[in-house]
Enzyme design. Structure first.
Site, short mmCIF file in Angstrom:
data_model
loop_
_atom_site.label_atom_id
_atom_site.label_comp_id
_atom_site.label_asym_id
_atom_site.label_seq_id
_atom_site.Cartn_x
_atom_site.Cartn_y
_atom_site.Cartn_z
N ASN A 132 1.05 -1.19 -0.02
CA ASN A 132 0.21 0.07 0.21
C ASN A 132 0.76 1.11 -0.21
O ASN A 132 1.96 1.18 -0.15
CB ASN A 132 -1.13 0.09 1.10
CG ASN A 132 -0.37 -0.01 2.60
OD1 ASN A 132 0.70 0.66 2.60
ND2 ASN A 132 -0.86 -0.49 3.51
N ASN A 189 -4.47 -8.59 9.20
CA ASN A 189 -3.47 -8.32 8.57
C ASN A 189 -2.78 -6.75 8.70
O ASN A 189 -3.75 -5.90 9.14
CB ASN A 189 -3.78 -8.38 6.73
CG ASN A 189 -4.49 -7.31 6.41
OD1 ASN A 189 -4.36 -6.15 6.39
ND2 ASN A 189 -5.79 -7.40 6.52
N TYR A 192 -4.37 -3.09 -4.54
CA TYR A 192 -3.10 -2.71 -4.10
C TYR A 192 -2.03 -2.25 -5.15
O TYR A 192 -2.32 -2.94 -6.10
CB TYR A 192 -2.44 -3.98 -3.11
CG TYR A 192 -2.99 -4.14 -1.91
CD1 TYR A 192 -2.55 -3.69 -0.83
CD2 TYR A 192 -4.41 -4.78 -1.65
CE1 TYR A 192 -2.91 -3.88 0.76
CE2 TYR A 192 -5.10 -4.80 -0.31
CZ TYR A 192 -4.23 -4.42 0.82
OH TYR A 192 -4.65 -4.47 2.00
N LYS A 236 -12.70 -1.31 -2.89
CA LYS A 236 -11.79 -0.53 -2.57
C LYS A 236 -10.38 -0.38 -2.96
O LYS A 236 -9.97 -1.54 -3.43
CB LYS A 236 -11.71 -0.42 -1.02
CG LYS A 236 -10.89 0.54 -0.45
CD LYS A 236 -10.96 0.76 1.13
CE LYS A 236 -10.01 -0.29 1.89
NZ LYS A 236 -10.33 -0.49 3.43
N MET A 237 -9.63 0.57 -3.45
CA MET A 237 -8.38 0.37 -3.95
C MET A 237 -7.38 1.42 -3.22
O MET A 237 -7.99 2.13 -2.43
CB MET A 237 -8.65 0.98 -5.66
CG MET A 237 -8.80 2.33 -5.45
SD MET A 237 -8.87 2.82 -7.55
CE MET A 237 -7.27 2.92 -7.62
N LYS A 238 -6.17 0.96 -3.30
CA LYS A 238 -5.17 1.82 -2.48
C LYS A 238 -5.04 3.13 -3.40
O LYS A 238 -4.63 3.04 -4.69
CB LYS A 238 -3.98 1.11 -2.18
CG LYS A 238 -4.16 -0.14 -1.52
CD LYS A 238 -4.58 0.30 -0.21
CE LYS A 238 -4.69 -0.88 0.57
NZ LYS A 238 -5.27 -0.56 2.03
N ASP A 283 -8.15 4.44 -0.42
CA ASP A 283 -7.32 4.35 0.94
C ASP A 283 -5.94 4.73 0.70
O ASP A 283 -5.18 4.20 0.02
CB ASP A 283 -7.57 2.79 1.43
CG ASP A 283 -6.95 2.58 2.65
OD1 ASP A 283 -6.38 3.46 3.50
OD2 ASP A 283 -6.68 1.45 3.15
N ALA A 284 -5.43 5.78 1.72
CA ALA A 284 -4.16 6.19 1.55
C ALA A 284 -3.10 5.62 2.53
O ALA A 284 -2.26 5.96 2.83
CB ALA A 284 -4.08 7.63 1.72
N ASN A 285 -3.79 4.71 3.43
CA ASN A 285 -3.09 4.20 4.47
C ASN A 285 -2.07 5.14 5.23
O ASN A 285 -1.13 4.82 5.47
CB ASN A 285 -2.26 3.13 3.94
CG ASN A 285 -3.10 1.84 3.47
OD1 ASN A 285 -3.50 1.98 2.29
ND2 ASN A 285 -3.42 0.96 4.38
N GLU A 302 -10.11 7.22 2.57
CA GLU A 302 -9.90 6.38 3.75
C GLU A 302 -8.48 6.80 4.26
O GLU A 302 -7.47 7.20 3.34
CB GLU A 302 -9.80 5.15 3.66
CG GLU A 302 -9.42 4.35 4.68
CD GLU A 302 -9.88 2.67 4.57
OE1 GLU A 302 -10.91 2.33 4.00
OE2 GLU A 302 -9.07 1.74 5.15
N GLU A 355 -8.89 2.37 11.57
CA GLU A 355 -8.63 1.14 11.63
C GLU A 355 -7.19 0.96 12.49
O GLU A 355 -6.93 -0.06 12.97
CB GLU A 355 -8.06 0.51 10.48
CG GLU A 355 -6.84 0.85 9.59
CD GLU A 355 -6.72 0.45 8.42
OE1 GLU A 355 -7.48 0.77 7.38
OE2 GLU A 355 -5.80 -0.34 8.14
N ASP A 402 -11.19 -2.00 14.34
CA ASP A 402 -10.90 -3.27 14.17
C ASP A 402 -10.87 -4.01 15.48
O ASP A 402 -9.72 -3.53 16.02
CB ASP A 402 -9.75 -3.50 13.28
CG ASP A 402 -9.15 -4.85 12.95
OD1 ASP A 402 -9.80 -5.63 13.73
OD2 ASP A 402 -8.68 -5.24 12.11
N HIS A 422 -12.41 -2.56 9.88
CA HIS A 422 -11.25 -3.06 8.93
C HIS A 422 -11.04 -4.43 9.15
O HIS A 422 -11.42 -4.97 10.29
CB HIS A 422 -9.94 -2.25 9.38
CG HIS A 422 -8.73 -2.85 8.72
ND1 HIS A 422 -8.23 -3.49 9.88
CD2 HIS A 422 -8.10 -2.63 7.96
CE1 HIS A 422 -6.80 -3.95 9.12
NE2 HIS A 422 -6.94 -3.29 7.97
N GLU A 457 -15.46 -5.04 5.92
CA GLU A 457 -14.63 -5.07 4.91
C GLU A 457 -14.42 -6.61 4.56
O GLU A 457 -14.40 -7.37 5.60
CB GLU A 457 -13.10 -4.41 5.11
CG GLU A 457 -12.10 -4.68 4.16
CD GLU A 457 -11.01 -3.65 4.69
OE1 GLU A 457 -10.55 -3.57 5.87
OE2 GLU A 457 -10.24 -3.14 3.66
MG MG Z 1 -7.24 0.96 5.28
#
Ligand code: MG
Length: 388
Positions: free
Chosen positions: A19, A53, A155, A181-183, A212-214, A238, A264, A291, A321, A340
């Protein structure tokens, strides 16, 4: 009624995916089995737990602190007041003996892993799916076997081009998901916009896509991305910035008009409360992703849900999450907004029982007791292999 054995094993869940922040090349996971002397159909009741994870195995914490505390407890200390089942709350207290408040680190993952196994045991002894038990004992009595789920993926992967990203998303639609959802944040803004637009061609509408930018962005970049993607009207944006940077989140929410999601990487009720207090999250459009497996388990999650209620937040704003069956159960029994799911990753841990039906991003569960692990053949087989 007693616990006769507790074991922990480490299982690799590594893959070449990335990610915006981490590679999963060395990722692993702690798996715990709690064996009791309670028998159902001649077999000892065993509960299983593991964590999400994105965090590594917590063996040392489990084997040096938490499992010994549980093993040292007296039989009566672990049971509910009626003495007819184990008490997750009492077990939680035993686990957290001599632990100072705050600074949650990764002990919250270790406790969450054991706690998951405890709830599996408790609901199996009740001979109910966990969601039904939760609804009756902790909720308003209402439960469902059908919840919203979305497919998380998208990812970065060595050599993965736009066509492969589109193929991946198409595969999720084929499995019955309409929301995916995608990164983002692992490429340039220009490349990410190109990736987003290519996925929108597959899923059709911004409301079917989350990004999702993590936690990658500083405030300036978070706002810049927000401006660039606002017109797509995505379901949510996200973890734009660091999970503990509540001010960043709050400032982003002042400029970005569509839904924001985060939570998360908040590992306690107190951290979640800080998000609610200081993160600028909007009750009507934003999403919370706490989570439970990473944040001291379901005993703590019940405290988090209570805190939300006290702050006039609906439980339906939570979509956890992690993709776990425990979160499917919490969603189905305590009226969360869904869960999710990673259809192509971190298997066999995530997901739901094999005979579940996914249609239009809603999953319907078959009958099961406990978490439903025994109804997922690959997971059941893994547990058998690990804990002979
Ligand atoms: Mg996330």
């Amino acid at each position: 009624m007693k616990i006769i054995d507790i074991q922990e094993k480490i299982v690799p869940i590594s893959s070449e995916i990335k990610n915006a922040y981490i590679s999963f090349a060395k990722m692993d996971c702690s798996v715990v089995a709690i064996k009791t002397d309670v028998k159902i159909d001649g077999e000892n009741v065993i509960g299983y737990g593991f964590h999400s994870n994105g965090r590594y195995a917590v063996s040392e914490l489990l084997t040096k602190r938490f499992i010994p505390r549980l093993k040292a407890a007296k039989e009566k200390e672990l049971l509910n007041n009626e003495g007819n089942n184990f008490s997750p709350e009492k077990i939680w207290k035993i686990l957290m003996q001599n632990e100072k408040p705050g600074g949650h680190g990764e002990r919250s993952t270790a406790v969450g892993t054991i706690d998951m196994a405890v709830w599996d045991v408790v609901s199996k002894i009740e001979r109910l799916p966990l969601y039904e038990y939760l609804a009756k004992k902790y909720g308003d009595g209402n439960f469902t076997n059908k919840i919203f789920v979305y497919a998380a993926g998208g990812y970065y992967y060595p050599g993965k081009d736009i066509e492969m990203l589109q193929d991946e998303m198409r595969s999720y639609l084929d499995l019955g998901y309409s929301t995916v959802k995608m990164k983002i944040g692992g490429a340039s803004l220009k490349d990410d916009l190109n990736r987003i637009e290519s996925v929108l061609k597959i899923v059709g509408d911004g409301k079917n896509l989350c990004v999702d930018a993590n936690g990658r962005f500083d405030l300036k970049t978070a706002i810049e991305y927000g401006k660039a993607i606002e017109g797509y009207n995505l379901k949510w944006y996200e973890e734009a910035g660091d999970p503990l940077d509540y001010e960043l989140n709050s400032k982003l929410s002042e400029t970005y008009k569509n839904g924001i999601a985060t939570g998360e990487n908040l590992f306690s009720m107190q951290d979640s409360r800080n998000l609610i207090r200081y993160g600028g999250m909007r009750k009507d459009i934003d999403w919370l992703q706490f989570d439970c497996s990473l944040s001291y388990g379901l005993v703590e999650y019940l405290r988090t849900l209570k805190m939300m209620k006290e702050n006039n937040w609906s439980s339906t704003r939570v979509i956890p999450h992690g993709g776990h069956q425990i979160s499917c159960n919490i969603a189905a029994g305590l009226n969360l907004g869904g869960n999710e799911i990673y259809p192509s990753l971190f298997q066999p841990f995530g997901g739901f029982p094999d005979d579940s039906l996914v249609e239009n991003s809603y999953v319907t569960f078959p009958e099961f007791i406990g978490m439903g692990y025994e109804n997922k053949v690959k997971l059941k087989d893994l547990f058998k292999k690990l804990f002979k």
